[in-house]
Design a protein around this motif. Structure first.
Motif, short mmCIF file in Angstrom:
data_model
loop_
_atom_site.label_atom_id
_atom_site.label_comp_id
_atom_site.label_asym_id
_atom_site.label_seq_id
_atom_site.Cartn_x
_atom_site.Cartn_y
_atom_site.Cartn_z
N THR A 1 -2.00 -8.64 -1.37
CA THR A 1 -1.76 -7.31 -1.91
C THR A 1 -0.55 -6.64 -1.33
O THR A 1 0.44 -6.33 -2.01
N ILE A 2 -0.61 -6.40 -0.01
CA ILE A 2 0.34 -5.49 0.60
C ILE A 2 1.75 -6.06 0.62
O ILE A 2 2.72 -5.39 0.25
N ALA B 1 3.07 -5.89 -2.78
CA ALA B 1 3.36 -4.51 -3.17
C ALA B 1 4.70 -4.05 -2.60
O ALA B 1 5.46 -3.33 -3.25
N LEU B 2 5.00 -4.48 -1.38
CA LEU B 2 6.25 -4.04 -0.75
C LEU B 2 7.47 -4.75 -1.33
O LEU B 2 8.55 -4.18 -1.40
N PHE C 1 4.63 -9.14 7.45
CA PHE C 1 5.50 -9.96 6.60
C PHE C 1 6.12 -9.11 5.50
O PHE C 1 7.28 -9.28 5.14
N LEU D 1 6.76 -5.89 5.58
CA LEU D 1 7.78 -5.05 6.19
C LEU D 1 9.08 -5.82 6.38
O LEU D 1 10.17 -5.36 6.02
N VAL E 1 0.94 -7.23 6.28
CA VAL E 1 1.79 -6.05 6.13
C VAL E 1 3.08 -6.20 6.95
O VAL E 1 4.13 -5.68 6.58
N ILE F 1 10.69 -6.45 2.90
CA ILE F 1 11.35 -5.35 2.19
C ILE F 1 12.60 -4.88 2.94
O ILE F 1 13.59 -4.52 2.33
N LEU F 2 12.55 -4.87 4.28
CA LEU F 2 13.68 -4.29 5.02
C LEU F 2 14.71 -5.33 5.46
O LEU F 2 15.87 -4.98 5.68
#
Lengths: 340, 295
Positions: A263-264, A267-268, A148, A150, A146, A153-154
């Motif tokens: 997954t996460i 998803a991001l 990675f 984050l 999660v 995406i940002l």
């Protein structure tokens, strides 16, 4: 040796005073053995239960959709404006496609890098650097996915759009390439970004298996190659690669299994667009990512369909992992035979 | 080469240019591969620290999460508590079972058919996507108890940890010298007694370090928690109420367009990375300090 013998302090004095007893009881042995067998068999039980319970729960949705669950590209959870076909439709083809593209991108990037790192650690690095490299890869494996995601995406997604644009301009007009590297999505969230992030995450697993595989190459072969005057690269090509090809295939498949299930982070960074497009700079959606994205807002048939996606994902990853383990074990067993 | 008074030139200089260049290029490419892995690691760590450090203050550890994504302020205490509760409960379930399973594989099953199947399937189970574990627990626990809870999330994490603990503990048990088992048996101890009082203590450090790595991995898992844990904005130590974790907070805040939410995500990421790294480093320290010497 003496150190290890000293460690369990209780063991030596206790049985001495106990010699007349049966040393702990026959029943103790039987019960303990049974408990251990049960704990081991738990693995099999869980795997079987996963398959049975999730299939059962999603059966309604799977039965309604039939074969179109995996062949239809239309995934419409609810159809509020009524302009589509009647009612919700659950076809996972676009999601399977997204998973395949992201995994492919991740493998294309991660495999050469991982093999390079494994070679560096096993063949090239001086002793001190070796420990450091292993630590770096361990740390890479320790960072939660999660985080990675984050970062993806940002930080990565906004910053990478100009790069995508530059690549697109570069190949503009070349027939196939300008479709594959088409106009990038403005948010930067798409197949390519997700693939990049997943690549970083599967590097540790491929590296660690590749290291194991390279370690089984007989020293004698390597020394023989060097003694014949081969450079180090020629030694790697002539002695290491032919011996480890099978194992490397297994390592890549394990990486593929990991990439498909990620997954996460996906998803991001993948951008949440259910579509099939050849343009890797476009937004898409993958099997596992849609489950977490739509989970909160789903109910009834929709939720059953999401669980059905989980069943498809489970079946795919189990098959790939099983095959990979067999390939790796087979290759390693053959290597051990060759070393003798 | 025909003269006998001069030894052949075996130094690098005698290599053909083509071979030398190719060797140099390959060596460079191999070293570059490591660099390509270090760069993203460095960048991630840099951004997490740079963006996360400013968010964390005293209130971060003591206050509840604000339930409007666009509002600033609040803390992250519920997620920190939730991470500890959920991961801790998962560890309490998975580690004893995993160690028992490893004892079966190494002390009883060895190369028997069942043991070989369990070994292979444990390897395969490590490859099961975490979201599938979450769905499994959702179907078998959440639907049955009719409530999402920290306990359900802990079960999902335990399922993920189990094969990791089994395989790492088995590796360690295999390193325990057979002389120890034989000595204990010669003293009249039964198998279970030998295993519990001789073999396990000898392997304790390795099992601890393997288990801590499993805990570190479980603490960062997000997908299974999202489908099983429910949601809360205030701290709860209860296992049977809906809970939240740091990883969930990162996920839900990261996809928000609001700056305060994104700040919270970075802060939660820094907290999570600190927890995970602490466990990872401790595990490595333990395993390097007290390792069984391989002979």
């Amino acid at each position: 040796m003496t150190k290890t013998l000293n460690r369990p302090p209780a063991s030596t004095p206790a049985p001495q005073t106990d010699l007349t007893t049966s040393g702990g009881g026959v029943w103790g042995d039987r019960v303990f053995a049974a408990v251990c067998v049960a704990a081991g068999a738990l693995v099999l039980a869980i795997l079987a239960l996963i398959l049975v319970t999730t299939t059962q729960q999603s059966w309604a949705a799977l039965r309604d959709s039939g074969l179109s669950f995996v062949t239809s590209p239309r995934w419409v959870a609810n159809d509020p404006d009524g302009d589509g076909p009647l009612g919700p439709r659950f076809g996972a083809l676009a999601l399977i496609y997204g998973t395949a593209i992201v995994s492919l991108i991740a493998l294309v990037i991660a495999v050469p890098i991982s093999i390079g790192i494994a070679l560096f650690i096993t063949e090239l690095a001086p002793r001190r650097l070796r420990g450091l490299s292993v630590t770096v890869i361990d740390l890479l494996a320790a960072v939660p996915s999660v985080v990675f995601g984050l970062w993806g995406i940002l930080v990565v997604a906004p910053a990478i759009v100009p790069v995508y644009q530059w690549i697109h301009d570069l190949v503009d007009g070349i027939p196939v390439l300008d479709t594959v590297f088409g106009v990038p999505v403005s948010s930067g969230r798409g197949y390519m970004t997700a693939g990049l992030i997943v690549a970083i995450m599967i590097i540790p697993i491929i590296t660690s298996i590749a290291r194991e595989v390279f370690a089984t190459v007989p020293e004698a072969d390597k020394h023989a190659a060097l003694a014949l005057g081969a450079t180090r690269w020629e030694m790697i090509r002539g002695a290491v690669f032919p011996h480890s090809f099978g194992g490397l295939v297994g390592a890549v498949m394990l990486g593929l299994g990991r990439a498909m299930g990620e997954t996460i982070a996906v998803a991001l960074t993948i951008g949440a667009a259910i579509q099939i497009t050849g343009n890797v700079f476009q937004a898409g959606e993958a099997l596992p990512s849609i489950i977490v994205r739509q989970w909160g807002e789903s109910a009834g048939q929709h939720r059953a369909a999401l669980i059905g996606l989980g069943v498809v994902l489970f079946a795919l990853t189990i098959l790939i992992n099983l095959l990979a383990r067999i390939v790796v074990r087979h290759a390693e067993a053959r290597m051990k035979g060759a070393a003798r | 080469m025909t003269t006998t008074d001069r030894a052949p030139d075996l130094t690098r200089r005698s290599l053909g240019t083509g071979r030398r260049v190719r060797n140099g290029l390959a060596t460079g490419a191999i070293a570059l591969a490591l660099l390509l892995a270090v760069i993203p690691l460095g960048l991630v760590v840099y951004y997490v620290i740079a963006k996360g450090a400013g968010v964390i203050d005293g209130a971060w550890f003591t206050e509840d999460i604000v339930n409007r994504a666009r509002r600033a302020g609040g803390g992250m205490q519920p997620a920190i508590v939730g991470t500890l509760v959920v991961t801790g409960a998962a560890a309490l379930m998975a580690i004893p079972l995993g160690v028992l399973g490893a004892i079966y594989l190494n002390e009883y099953g060895k190369q028997r058919p069942l043991a070989r199947i369990v070994r292979t399937m444990a390897d395969v189970m490590t490859g099961v996507p975490s979201i599938v574990m979450g769905l499994f627990i959702y179907v078998t626990v959440v639907l049955v108890t009719k409530s999402q809870s920290g306990f359900a999330a802990a079960l999902a994490l335990a399922c993920l940890m189990l094969p990791v603990v089994i395989r790492s503990a088995e590796e360690i048990l295999r390193l325990v010298p057979d002389e120890l088992r034989q000595a204990s048996a010669a003293l009249g101890a039964r198998r279970w007694r030998t295993t519990l009082t001789v073999v396990l203590p000898a392997a304790l450090s390795g099992i601890t370090s393997g288990s801590m790595l499993a805990i570190a991995r479980a603490a960062g898992e997000t997908a299974p928690v999202v489908v099983t844990a429910g949601l809360t904005f205030s701290s709860t130590w209860s296992l049977f109420k809906p809970n939240t974790t740091l990883s969930m907070q990162i996920f839900s805040n990261a996809s928000q367009p609001f700056a305060p939410a994104q700040d919270r995500a970075w802060g939660a990421a820094l907290t999570l990375v600190a927890i995970v790294l602490t466990f990872t480093v401790l595990a490595r320290l333990i395993s390097s300090r007290f390792a069984i010497k391989e002979r």
